[in-house]
Design a protein around this motif. Structure first.
Motif, short mmCIF file in Angstrom:
data_model
loop_
_atom_site.label_atom_id
_atom_site.label_comp_id
_atom_site.label_asym_id
_atom_site.label_seq_id
_atom_site.Cartn_x
_atom_site.Cartn_y
_atom_site.Cartn_z
N LEU A 1 -0.06 6.09 10.84
CA LEU A 1 1.08 6.56 10.05
C LEU A 1 0.80 7.92 9.43
O LEU A 1 1.69 8.77 9.34
CB LEU A 1 1.43 5.54 8.96
N LYS A 2 -0.44 8.16 9.00
CA LYS A 2 -0.78 9.46 8.44
C LYS A 2 -0.78 10.56 9.49
O LYS A 2 -0.49 11.72 9.19
CB LYS A 2 -2.14 9.39 7.75
N THR B 1 0.84 -1.19 0.00
CA THR B 1 0.00 0.00 0.00
C THR B 1 0.88 1.24 0.00
O THR B 1 2.11 1.16 0.10
CB THR B 1 -0.91 0.02 1.23
N ALA C 1 1.23 3.23 2.31
CA ALA C 1 1.88 3.33 3.61
C ALA C 1 2.98 2.30 3.79
O ALA C 1 3.64 2.28 4.83
CB ALA C 1 0.84 3.19 4.73
N THR D 1 -2.55 2.39 9.12
CA THR D 1 -2.54 3.43 8.10
C THR D 1 -2.95 4.78 8.67
O THR D 1 -2.32 5.81 8.40
CB THR D 1 -3.48 3.05 6.94
N GLU E 1 -4.49 -3.20 9.46
CA GLU E 1 -4.06 -2.26 8.43
C GLU E 1 -4.73 -0.90 8.56
O GLU E 1 -4.08 0.15 8.44
CB GLU E 1 -4.35 -2.83 7.04
N HIS F 1 7.66 5.50 3.95
CA HIS F 1 7.16 4.13 4.10
C HIS F 1 8.23 3.08 3.91
O HIS F 1 7.95 1.89 4.04
CB HIS F 1 6.01 3.86 3.14
N ASP G 1 -10.84 8.97 4.56
CA ASP G 1 -10.25 7.81 5.22
C ASP G 1 -10.98 7.60 6.54
O ASP G 1 -10.90 8.46 7.43
CB ASP G 1 -8.76 8.01 5.47
N TRP H 1 6.92 9.29 10.45
CA TRP H 1 7.00 7.98 9.80
C TRP H 1 6.41 8.03 8.41
O TRP H 1 5.92 7.03 7.88
CB TRP H 1 6.27 6.93 10.64
N ALA H 2 6.42 9.20 7.78
CA ALA H 2 5.87 9.34 6.43
C ALA H 2 6.65 8.53 5.40
O ALA H 2 6.11 8.12 4.39
CB ALA H 2 5.84 10.81 6.03
#
Length: 687
Positions: free
Chosen positions: A96-97, A31, A33, A93, A89, A105, A544, A102-103
């Motif tokens: 992480l956003k 993905t 991410a 996700t 997931e 991936h 999202d 942690w952008a």
């Protein structure tokens, strides 16, 4: 929802058909991410192959293969399969956003995957030029090494018989391998079908105004990528006929016959469904007027109906616009390319082909104009039917979900005043199909003026674009005739021969397929056309859903991975500083000591046994530089390349501190490796 649970019993390579430069020749599906996935079409293909094997073994359930998977003569199977993803997931996700640190991936990729190299042997030796690299998915969960990695694929069975469900269970039990290199140790899996309790969606009842005719507006989110016939830069709207086909099928599956309400909703044009177009800034968009152009040299937009721009111009074909605060917001729909294998039959070779798809997560919107008496039934269908549009509806693509509430507004008939001798314009908000095979500009203009009933003539320049529209009739299992249509966004220019009040929106009397959203026209006078300008470029709205879950294991794993990278950077900084001058013999001896040492104190005791003073002192200086003077490794020294991260570790995360301290050999191994080969090169050059 039902799921198929996939447990890895070996590493797996579910290829995506792409490579990554010279680093990876065969890549896997990840993905945005960096989280791994198993594509639904790969999974469904393995299940279908298992059904064929069961048939060869005499399994009675295999007789229901066509019901479950469909067949070549057009029968659609009752099984829909989605991509297999990690159970966490959605939560990972979202987390992480929310954490820009942690952008990148790549760290997430490194957690779950590894790259393997292999060569082809010829006469017992490696063949030149045969080295290939394959990215594989690790068997064990990197967040808990004691557990195998588990994926879950959503499954939906529509009106399936008990025998078809039993066949699915048998296919899952019979599927033991998937992915590439399955005969070389990869792809050993175990599948289990786990039924769940599906809760039907509650039908919506929008607040209906007191009017005879209303317009329902609704938004949908693309849960999966969406493939359309001819999908590309010029075709990224979901046709109204796809919406009608989806909802009509849901209507009939409820056990209701094709009654009068069915005919009014889907057949006779009482209800007018619009295409689904991107939502920009919260508003449903329309194809950009072709009179607008982008001036490449100046970086601005211009309206060719109000000015005469010069320089390099780019039309906005394939772009959608929606009203903004000071003009129009323009956006293009992002698409992706995916690769698949097609197996026609057992005697033919598989074919690799690529497919364009609209990205998942985008928000689309549309309307339906219909009598108020039918509005409640249409809203109930939209809110309860499984929304799937485009191709590949049974695996990986096409799934949408209703987003928010359906709103209703009365149909208002506004008017536009045009003056004698002044120009006015007709802008197509949707494609236009006329009752002719070849709609020439003259014939189309005559049809428009005939419907408006105004004395006018064509002057100036029109901005037109044409394309052909086909389709597929699922009932008759055959393609629909292809028709030539004037594209949405086309602009016709007329000059009025008399003062007139014209409707702001109308549909030409000669337009066909009106119930499928064709023929929506808008009238603008000179001042309204001159006011059309693009405020700025924008992006299609995305949504999202919020996801709850424990993301602490992922955070610890990423921080631990970052700590190891910093330790290596610290070692490289020390090796490049020139402060350590051990020769290759001393470095080789230190490497053996490091391999045999049980702890840092044990390594210090071994270093003290070196008899040569300068070698002993050099090795001791190296240890102090990397670990400090304590008997246990000092994290600030091991993480010297990033003092901020070292300070963060010193203040918190005691469990993580211990995990980093347990990797105390890593920075010394990296330093010795770099110094050893550097000294070896220097000694060779001086010899």
């Amino acid at each position: 929802m039902d799921v198929i649970r996939i447990t890895l019993h070996s590493d797996l390579c579910a290829g995506n058909g792409e490579s990554r430069g010279n680093a990876v020749d065969t890549d896997i599906v990840l993905t945005a991410a960096g989280l791994p996935r198993i594509p639904a079409r790969r999974l469904k293909g393995c299940l279908r192959a298992a059904a064929g094997e069961l048939a060869a073994l005499g399994d009675e359930a295999a007789a229901y293969t066509a019901e479950l998977f469909g067949d070549k003569v057009g029968r659609q199977g009752c099984l829909w399969v989605g991509d297999a993803a990690l159970p966490q997931e959605a939560a990972f996700t979202a987390w992480l956003k929310q954490n820009p640190a942690w952008a990148d991936h790549s760290r997430v990729e490194q957690l779950y995957t590894d790259v393997r190299g292999q060569t082809r042997l010829k006469d017992g030796v490696a063949d030149d030029g045969s080295l290939r690299f394959t990215r594989v998915l690790g068997q064990y969960d990197p967040l808990d090494k004691t557990k195998a990695l588990v994926f879950e694929a959503p499954v939906r069975l529509e009106n399936a018989s008990p025998e078809a469900v039993r066949l699915l269970e048998h296919c899952c039990a019979a599927t033991r391998h998937m992915g590439t290199h399955r005969n070389r140790g990869l792809g050993n899996v175990r599948l289990a079908y786990i039924p769940g309790a599906d809760r039907p969606a509650a039908p919506q009842a929008p607040d209906l105004p007191a009017a005879d005719t209303v317009t329902l507006t609704y938004h949908v989110r693309l849960k999966t990528p969406l493939t359309l016939p001819g999908c590309g830069e010029q075709l990224t709207a979901i046709p109204a006929r796809s919406v009608i086909g989806c909802l009509a099928g849901a209507y009939l599956r409820q056990g209701t016959a094709a009654d009068a309400a069915f005919r009014q909703l889907f057949l006779d044009g009482t209800a007018r469904w619009s295409p689904l177009t991107p939502v920009i800034g919260g508003k449903v968009s329309y194809p950009a007027p072709l009179a607008l152009v982008y001036l490449k040299n100046d970086g601005v937009y211009a309206n060719r109906c109000a000015e005469t721009p010069t320089g390099k111009q780019k039309t906005l074909s394939g772009v959608y616009t929606a009203p903004g605060k000071n003009g129009l917001l323009a956006a293009s729909v992002p698409t992706t390319t995916t690769y698949h294998h097609k197996h026609r039959d057992a005697n033919s070779e598989p074919t690799l082909y690529m497919q364009q798809a609209i990205q998942a997560g985008l928000v689309y919107g549309g309307t339906v104009t219909l009598p108020t008496a039918l509005a409640g039934r249409a809203a109930a269908l939209l809110s309860t039917a499984p929304l799937r549009f485009g191709r590949s509806k049974t695996a990986q693509y096409a799934v949408c979900e209703l987003l928010g509430r359906i709103t209703a507004a009365p149909v208002q008939e506004a008017q536009v005043t045009v003056r004698k001798g002044e120009p006015f314009f007709v802008l197509l908000e949707t494609d236009l199909i006329l009752d002719t095979d070849a709609p020439t500009p003259e014939a189309a203009a005559a049809a428009l003026l005939g419907s408006l009933g105004v004395a006018a003539h064509r002057t100036g320049k029109d901005y037109l674009l044409y394309h052909t529209i086909g389709g597929y009739n699922a009932m008759w299992q055959m393609p629909k005739p292809r028709r030539t249509a004037v594209c949405g966004g086309s602009v016709y220019r007329f000059t009025a021969d008399e003062d007139a009040a014209l409707p702001s929106h109308f549909t030409p009397a000669a337009a066909e397929l009106v119930q499928e959203g064709f023929g929506c026209c808008r009238v603008l006078n000179q001042s309204e056309m001159a006011a059309l300008t693009v405020e700025r470029k924008a992006a299609v709205d995305t949504f999202d859903p919020a996801a709850d879950g424990d993301c602490e294991p992922l955070r610890r794993a990423l921080m631990f991975q970052q700590a190891k990278e910093i330790m290596q950077a610290t070692a490289w900084d020390l090796a490049n500083s020139g402060t350590c001058r051990l020769d290759t013999g001393a470095l080789g001896r230190l490497r053996l000591m490091l391999a045999e040492a049980d702890s840092l104190q044990d390594l210090r005791n071994r270093v003290k046994s070196i008899k040569t003073k300068n070698k002993r002192e050099g090795a001791d200086t190296l240890l102090k530089s990397l670990y400090g003077t304590d008997t246990t490794p000092a994290l600030p020294a091991m993480l010297a390349a990033d003092p901020e991260f070292a300070g963060e570790m010193a203040q918190s995360f005691p469990q993580l501190q211990q995990s980093i301290a347990d990797c105390w050999k890593l920075p010394l191994e990296s330093t010795i490796h770099l110094l050893y080969y550097r000294r070896e090169k220097e000694e060779t050059e001086n010899a």
